[in-house]
Design an enzyme around this catalytic site. Structure first.
Site, PDB file in Angstrom:
ATOM      1  N   LYS A 168      40.850  46.371  45.342  1.00  0.00           N
ATOM      2  CA  LYS A 168      41.736  45.208  45.329  1.00  0.00           C
ATOM      3  C   LYS A 168      41.546  44.380  44.066  1.00  0.00           C
ATOM      4  O   LYS A 168      42.510  43.863  43.492  1.00  0.00           O
ATOM      5  CB  LYS A 168      41.464  44.352  46.565  1.00  0.00           C
ATOM      6  CG  LYS A 168      42.301  43.089  46.677  1.00  0.00           C
ATOM      7  CD  LYS A 168      43.757  43.405  46.912  1.00  0.00           C
ATOM      8  CE  LYS A 168      44.582  42.142  47.090  1.00  0.00           C
ATOM      9  NZ  LYS A 168      46.035  42.427  47.215  1.00  0.00           N
ATOM     10  N   GLU A 169      40.307  44.262  43.606  1.00  0.00           N
ATOM     11  CA  GLU A 169      40.007  43.429  42.442  1.00  0.00           C
ATOM     12  C   GLU A 169      40.341  44.109  41.117  1.00  0.00           C
ATOM     13  O   GLU A 169      40.904  43.489  40.220  1.00  0.00           O
ATOM     14  CB  GLU A 169      38.529  43.026  42.458  1.00  0.00           C
ATOM     15  CG  GLU A 169      38.177  41.989  43.500  1.00  0.00           C
ATOM     16  CD  GLU A 169      38.770  40.618  43.183  1.00  0.00           C
ATOM     17  OE1 GLU A 169      39.117  40.362  42.017  1.00  0.00           O
ATOM     18  OE2 GLU A 169      38.889  39.816  44.128  1.00  0.00           O
ATOM     19  N   SER A 170      39.988  45.395  40.978  1.00  0.00           N
ATOM     20  CA  SER A 170      40.105  46.027  39.656  1.00  0.00           C
ATOM     21  C   SER A 170      40.703  47.423  39.675  1.00  0.00           C
ATOM     22  O   SER A 170      40.854  48.026  38.608  1.00  0.00           O
ATOM     23  CB  SER A 170      38.724  46.103  39.001  1.00  0.00           C
ATOM     24  OG  SER A 170      37.880  47.000  39.736  1.00  0.00           O
TER      25      SER A 170
END
Length: 482
Positions: free
Chosen positions: A335-337
């Site tokens: 989700k972040e990267s």
């Protein structure tokens, strides 16, 4: 001489004793009679799972905020590739959910009968498994307008007595998925009393049975031609040339008492067919066999391997340090990267877990470009958040939602929502209650409340963020081994 008192006692006892016997007999008779009748009535009340479907239509789904669909885990329906969710049915359903203004929750099943049970019990809203419509299935559900056409073929190995004619199936055994239309199709070709054919239903998915054919565990299976052709392009020993049935329409199933949902799905299918969206998506998964081969046979595919990313090993180590399921941490990293250690946000956050420079420094990261260091910096931050919420939210599964929201929007904003939850008499230990007030932090009435310290926040973004990660984690948990 007999005592007169004793004589009267005996005389009194006999009627009382007889009365007791008669009363007991009548009671027992009534119990047996009405007990049997009650049991009979109870049995009479039992109905088949499709006869009284749960009442739940489009308005209820929109109010709930998400739609639940049953899909198959296959190279054309739904799978994970490099952490990303993919599949023909998945992309169609995601587009449908977006058009309805709700989120998409997937239920992964290979057993079609079980899928119909979930549908009628209200645990699913759509069965999206390219279902051929039959008289039997119309008892279980209503069907959308056709979403495509498909024929059925025999899957066999080229080596070892290739069957080229249906008559050669005489006395053979064919394994098929539980509840599939293939059973009735095979029964139709074996109606001749001299034609004997053994059909074995299994709980395996279609591609699992194809693999068993390739590994010579079973001799034959039957699948949709589209899926068979996709598999035959990258398995040289697979023959799918013998058709069992001609092309027929396939559709999605909905509850018989959900007319508004059915109407909306039909409208959506008509529009997407006219726009060419369905044709484009079909080409992506069924006609571009080269790309499909690499996606489904990759070590980073839930079909061809059991890896999510090249960083699985360090994610597992970090998750152990944190006390999480590594697939949950992997969901957060994606989700972040999207597993890109060089990813940088517009705000300057970097690394696998997208930490700001000040946070990297605070949690001991010296080299932000080092994947392991940046990952462990994020893990240390998560441990800090876990400690912050531990006393307030002792139940670990609930606490994880608070931690994820805090990671996204800051624990100050989540704490404000927690305080508002208590003020308005709701349970502050349940994310469902707290998330409601977090979303209200765009409303001056709430973010200007004296107990609120962090002010305005786009709380709905953090709530969606938590849900995105948990939805992805559920897929990882089902499709990727621990």
């Amino acid at each position: 001489m007999i005592d007169t008192k004793l004589s009267r006692s005996v005389q009194d006892f006999e009627p009382r004793y007889m009365k007791k016997i008669i009363t007991t007999f009548i009671f027992t008779l009534l119990l047996i009679t009405f007990g049997v009748q009650c049991t009979f009535l109870e049995k009479k009340k039992e109905v088949a799972f499709w006869e009284e479907p749960v009442t739940l239509d489009l308005e209820d789904i929109k109010k709930r905020g998400y739609i639940r669909a049953v899909v198959d885990n296959s190279s054309t329906s739904y799978y994970i590739y490099r952490g990303r969710r993919m599949g023909y049915e998945f992309e169609l359903l995601r587009n449908l959910a977006s058009s309805l203004g709700v989120r998409l929750h997937l239920i992964i099943k290979s057993d079609i009968e079980e899928a119909f049970v979930l549908l009628n019990n209200g645990k699913a809203d759509i069965v999206a498994m390219n279902l051929e419509i039959s008289k039997e299935r119309k008892k279980y559900a209503n069907f959308s307008i056709p979403i495509g056409e498909v024929s059925t073929v025999l899957v066999q190995r080229k080596q070892g007595g290739l069957i080229t004619d249906i008559n050669e199936l005489r006395n053979q055994t064919i394994h098929i998925p539980q509840g599939a239309i293939y059973k009735s199709q095979l029964q139709n070709i074996s109606q001749d009393s001299t034609f004997s054919l053994s059909i074995v239903e299994m709980r395996d998915g279609r591609e699992q049975l194809i693999t068993k054919v390739l590994e010579n565990e079973i001799k034959y299976t039957v699948v949709d031609k589209d899926l068979a052709l996709v598999n035959s392009t990258y398995y040289d020993d697979l023959d799918v040339s013998l058709e069992i049935s001609e092309k027929s329409p396939v559709a999605w199933a909905v509850r018989t008492n959900a007319p508004d949902l059915e109407k909306e799905i039909n409208s959506w299918i008509a529009k997407r067919t006219k726009s060419g969206y369905l044709a484009t998506l079909y080409a992506k998964y069924f006609l571009n066999s080269k790309n499909n081969y690499f996606r489904t046979n990759s070590a980073f595919s839930s079909l061809g391997g059991n890896r999510i990313s090249v960083y699985d090993e360090i994610i597992k180590t970090a998750a152990e340090n944190l006390g999480w399921d590594w697939r949950l941490l992997a969901s957060l990293v994606y989700k972040e990267s999207a597993f890109n250690p060089e990813a940088t946000s517009y705000a300057g956050a970097t690394g696998l877990l997208q930490l700001m420079p000040v946070t990297l420094e605070r949690f001991g990261v010296e080299d932000a470009n080092d994947p392991y260091q940046s990952l462990m910096g994020g893990v240390n931050f998560l441990k800090y958040l876990d400690k912050f919420w531990r006393e307030r939210i002792p139940e670990s599964n609930e606490r994880i939602k608070f931690i994820l929201a805090s990671y996204n929007i800051g624990h100050g904003h989540v704490e404000d929502a927690w305080k508002l939850t208590m003020k308005y008499g709701k349970n502050p230990q349940y994310w469902e209650h707290v998330s409601h007030f977090l979303k209200l932090k765009t409303d001056p009435e709430y973010y200007r409340d004296p107990i609120v310290r962090s002010g305005y926040a786009k709380g709905h973004v953090a709530v969606n963020y938590v849900e995105d990660i948990l939805i992805l984690y559920n897929s990882y948990r089902v499709l990727v081994e621990p």
